[in-house]
Structures are given as C-alpha cells and as structure tokens.
Design an enzyme around this catalytic site. Structure first.
Site, mmCIF file in Angstrom:
data_model
loop_
_atom_site.group_PDB
_atom_site.id
_atom_site.type_symbol
_atom_site.label_atom_id
_atom_site.label_comp_id
_atom_site.label_asym_id
_atom_site.label_seq_id
_atom_site.Cartn_x
_atom_site.Cartn_y
_atom_site.Cartn_z
ATOM 1 N N SER A 138 -40.094 73.837 52.377
ATOM 2 C CA SER A 138 -39.600 74.906 53.249
ATOM 3 C C SER A 138 -38.189 74.587 53.701
ATOM 4 O O SER A 138 -37.790 73.413 53.738
ATOM 5 C CB SER A 138 -40.502 75.024 54.481
ATOM 6 O OG SER A 138 -39.935 75.893 55.439
ATOM 7 N N TYR B 146 -45.292 71.214 61.706
ATOM 8 C CA TYR B 146 -45.165 71.850 60.390
ATOM 9 C C TYR B 146 -43.893 71.389 59.676
ATOM 10 O O TYR B 146 -43.920 70.973 58.511
ATOM 11 C CB TYR B 146 -45.155 73.373 60.569
ATOM 12 C CG TYR B 146 -44.847 74.144 59.308
ATOM 13 C CD1 TYR B 146 -45.830 74.362 58.349
ATOM 14 C CD2 TYR B 146 -43.567 74.658 59.066
ATOM 15 C CE1 TYR B 146 -45.551 75.073 57.182
ATOM 16 C CE2 TYR B 146 -43.280 75.363 57.909
ATOM 17 C CZ TYR B 146 -44.276 75.575 56.973
ATOM 18 O OH TYR B 146 -43.993 76.273 55.823
HETATM 19 P P1 NAD Z 1 -50.341 82.353 52.867
HETATM 20 O O1 NAD Z 1 -51.087 82.394 54.131
HETATM 21 O O2 NAD Z 1 -50.415 83.551 51.996
HETATM 22 O O3 NAD Z 1 -50.739 81.112 51.987
HETATM 23 C C1 NAD Z 1 -51.169 79.890 52.501
HETATM 24 C C2 NAD Z 1 -52.459 79.560 51.796
HETATM 25 O O4 NAD Z 1 -52.812 78.220 52.102
HETATM 26 C C3 NAD Z 1 -53.639 80.396 52.211
HETATM 27 O O5 NAD Z 1 -53.759 81.562 51.426
HETATM 28 C C4 NAD Z 1 -54.815 79.463 52.011
HETATM 29 O O6 NAD Z 1 -55.505 79.772 50.832
HETATM 30 C C5 NAD Z 1 -54.177 78.099 51.863
HETATM 31 N N1 NAD Z 1 -54.755 77.146 52.791
HETATM 32 C C6 NAD Z 1 -54.413 76.901 54.064
HETATM 33 N N2 NAD Z 1 -55.213 75.945 54.576
HETATM 34 C C7 NAD Z 1 -56.074 75.583 53.591
HETATM 35 C C8 NAD Z 1 -57.122 74.640 53.499
HETATM 36 N N3 NAD Z 1 -57.444 73.847 54.539
HETATM 37 N N4 NAD Z 1 -57.806 74.551 52.347
HETATM 38 C C9 NAD Z 1 -57.486 75.324 51.291
HETATM 39 N N5 NAD Z 1 -56.485 76.229 51.311
HETATM 40 C C10 NAD Z 1 -55.791 76.350 52.446
HETATM 41 O O7 NAD Z 1 -48.820 82.053 53.276
HETATM 42 P P2 NAD Z 1 -47.533 81.646 52.406
HETATM 43 O O8 NAD Z 1 -46.405 81.852 53.326
HETATM 44 O O9 NAD Z 1 -47.530 82.288 51.092
HETATM 45 O O10 NAD Z 1 -47.720 80.077 52.257
HETATM 46 C C11 NAD Z 1 -47.643 79.387 51.032
HETATM 47 C C12 NAD Z 1 -46.805 78.157 51.203
HETATM 48 O O11 NAD Z 1 -45.461 78.547 51.469
HETATM 49 C C13 NAD Z 1 -47.215 77.251 52.363
HETATM 50 O O12 NAD Z 1 -47.167 75.902 51.944
HETATM 51 C C14 NAD Z 1 -46.127 77.493 53.389
HETATM 52 O O13 NAD Z 1 -45.927 76.386 54.213
HETATM 53 C C15 NAD Z 1 -44.945 77.740 52.491
HETATM 54 N N6 NAD Z 1 -43.803 78.419 53.110
HETATM 55 C C16 NAD Z 1 -43.934 79.688 53.566
HETATM 56 C C17 NAD Z 1 -42.841 80.313 54.137
HETATM 57 C C18 NAD Z 1 -42.923 81.719 54.661
HETATM 58 O O14 NAD Z 1 -41.969 82.165 55.307
HETATM 59 N N7 NAD Z 1 -43.993 82.460 54.435
HETATM 60 C C19 NAD Z 1 -41.618 79.650 54.234
HETATM 61 C C20 NAD Z 1 -41.528 78.355 53.741
HETATM 62 C C21 NAD Z 1 -42.632 77.747 53.179
#
Ligand code: NAD
Ligand code: MG
Length: 298
Positions: free
Chosen positions: A190, A203
């Site tokens: 991130s 985080y």
């Molecule tokens: P999202 O909620 O769609 O995806 C996160 C997923 O993590 C969930 O769908 C879930 O299946 C999985 N998850 C969480 N805890 C879990 C557990 N204990 N066991 C199994 N699965 C688990 O949100 P997203 O934003 O698409 O997140 C995906 C990645 O992107 C994450 O690592 C997040 O930190 C990273 N990220 C997101 C952003 C943003 O702005 N959305 C920015 C930077 C990084």
C-alpha cells in the site's frame, strides 16, 4: 465510462468522481452491498492472452482488487483459485462464475488466513485443483481505522498483524517449495507502507513489513527464476474501506485528494497484477508498482 480498458480516454473521467454516503458493513463486508458499486472490470476488461495456461492463486479474490485481478487473469487465459472468508461466499460465487465464463477453471476455497493450518491446506487444495501453481497473489488484508494509539486494542493489533503479515508468511512458506522457474509472486502492499496515515498505524506498519519482506524474498528467489514483486495501491473503492477502513465522515471525500482528483476503481489495479504475473516483466524483480492516482512514492 469506458467499455474497454485499452481505449484511449481521459483517465480523470474514465471513472466517476464518487462521493460515497457514510455507510457501514460488518467485517469482512460484501462487494455486492457497496454503494456506489465498484468497477471490477466485469464489462470492460479485455484480455490479450498474456497468461495463457497459467495457474493462479489469489487470496481475497472475492471482492475489490483481488476480484478485479481474478477476472483479468481469467480473461488473459489463466485458471484461478480464489480464497476468502466463509461470509464472503456470495461475492466469491460471482467471481467464480465470471472466471468459468471465460472457459477457465475457477474455484473458490473459503477459510481464514489467520489460521496456520488453513494456509497449508489452501496450498495443497489449490495445487490439487489446478495441477500446480505459477502465480500467487497475496492480497487478503485487514484495515481498521482508529483515531488514537490508545484506541487500538491489543486484539485489533493482533488480528491486523495475523492477517497481513503472518498470513503472508505462512502462505509463502508453504507455497514456495512448489513453485518452478517462471513463477511469479505478487504481494499487495500500500501507499501506507511509506506514507502512513495517522489513523492507520497498525495497518500501515504491516504494509511496510510486507514491502520489505517482498523485496528481500525477491532477491532470495531471483536465482531460481521465481520473481517476487509488489503492488502498492492508493485509495481504491472496495468493501474494506466501508467496513472500518476509513472514518465514516471521510467516505464522501474518499480519494478526492489524489492528484487525479478521484478514488481508483479495482479494475484500474488489475493490469498491474497482469503485468507482474506475465513473462513480459521478466526483468522486473523486487519492484513495488505504485498505482495511486499520482502521489509521490519512493
Ligand atoms: P476487500 O475487502 O475487497 O479485500 C480484502 C479481502 O481480504 C477480503 O475480500 C477477504 O476475503 C480477505 N480477508 C481479510 N481477512 C481475511 C482472513 N482473516 N482470512 C481470509 N481472507 C481474509 O478490499 P481491497 O481493498 O480490495 O483489499 C485487498 C488488498 O488491497 C488488501 O491487502 C488491502 O490492504 C490492499 N489495499 C487496499 C487499498 C484500498 O484503498 N482499497 C489500498 C492499498 C492497499
Ligand atoms: Mg471481500
């Protein structure tokens, strides 16, 4: 809005400037309940055969960035196993259906990446389902916003580290022995890894840890022909943000502070993962590909 990710248009207007109403969902949240809807590339991502015959595992592939990546991988010719928490089965079913609509194998395996044993079983099952693995995307993540360090409970700290750091370590430790030259590992880190928000201390720390771990592992595996890279998204409209990822009052302005002036959509991340998974990035190793709408990154 565009109907093809390869058409040349103005990226400022390619996706709407969203102003989401403050909204809440219980963890882990569903993509199906996001308002406005996120764009996972369902109608826009067009493949060009860049992952023909590859076998991919994507954690958190039910929604958000992981789901957009799963759709793109399938349209590029890959078979895909996605994993997610049991409560996310409705989102996972939709993504599996989209993978299969491309004539590819699509499988969803529910489970908890905080559970050591699940990671071992996941690797075994994914390999059994696909006949091996060539691409591993470590993307499951937990993000909980708290205004002060004193508001971060020990339980929250533990869960964030278990999900983002231990989950990554356990999965990679189990899967690396099965990978062969030509394989690609991609970690979702991130912008928070280098520019931490004051309300995302635990985080942001885990994303910094992932970024550093990934770069070291990249050096270790490069001589074997296994590439490790990372993607660092900026603010992307996904369930994690409405569960507890942002203060509710900030949601209407989510992403508008980026130079491009809007939040990103999951579909805008997918090409970064496709590039790093495919052989065309053969000399890209230990790289963090920032996809953040214009913010400075190291
Ligand atoms: P999202 O909620 O769609 O995806 C996160 C997923 O993590 C969930 O769908 C879930 O299946 C999985 N998850 C969480 N805890 C879990 C557990 N204990 N066991 C199994 N699965 C688990 O949100 P997203 O934003 O698409 O997140 C995906 C990645 O992107 C994450 O690592 C997040 O930190 C990273 N990220 C997101 C952003 C943003 O702005 N959305 C920015 C930077 C990084
Ligand atoms: Mg989800």
């Amino acid at each position: 809005m565009t109907n093809d990710q390869l058409s040349q248009d103005n990226p400022v207007d390619r996706h709407p400037k969203i102003t989401p109403d403050p909204q809440d969902q219980d963890f882990p949240g569903l993509d199906a309940k996001l308002d406005p809807k996120a764009d996972l590339g369902e109608t826009s991502y067009r493949g060009t055969g860049r992952l023909e015959g590859r076998r991919a595992l994507i954690t958190g592939g039910d929604s958000g960035i992981g789901a957009a990546t799963a759709i793109a991988f399938a349209r590029e010719g890959a078979d895909v196993v996605i994993t997610h928490l049991p409560d996310e089965q409705p989102d996972a079913d939709k993504i599996v259906e989209l993978i299969r609509a491309e004539g590819r194998t699509g499988v969803s395996i529910p489970g908890d990446v905080r559970d050591r044993q699940f990671n071992t079983e996941l690797v075994e099952r994914a390999i059994a389902e696909l006949g091996g693995l060539d691409v591993v995307v470590v993307n499951a993540g937990k993000q909980v916003s708290r205004p002060a360090i004193t508001d971060i409970t020990d339980e929250q700290f533990d869960e964030t580290v278990k999900t983002n750091v231990y989950g990554m370590f356990w999965l990679l430790k189990d899967v690396v022995p099965h990978l062969e030259a030509g394989a690609s590992i991609i970690l979702t880190t991130s912008i928070q890894a280098y520019s931490p928000s004051d309300h995302l201390l635990d985080y942001a720390m885990t994303k910094g840890a992932m970024n550093t771990f990934g770069k070291g592992l990249a050096k270790q595996l490069a001589p074997k022909g296994i590439r490790v890279n990372l993607v660092a998204p900026g603010p992307i409209w996904t369930p994690l943000q409405v569960v507890e990822g942002q203060p509710k009052e900030k949601l209407p302005k989510f992403g508008v502070g980026q130079p491009i002036g809007r939040a990103g959509q999951p579909v805008e991340l997918a090409p970064a993962y496709v590039f790093l998974a495919s052989a065309e990035s053969s000399y890209v190793i230990g790289e963090t590909l920032n996809v953040n709408g214009g913010v400075d990154s190291p």
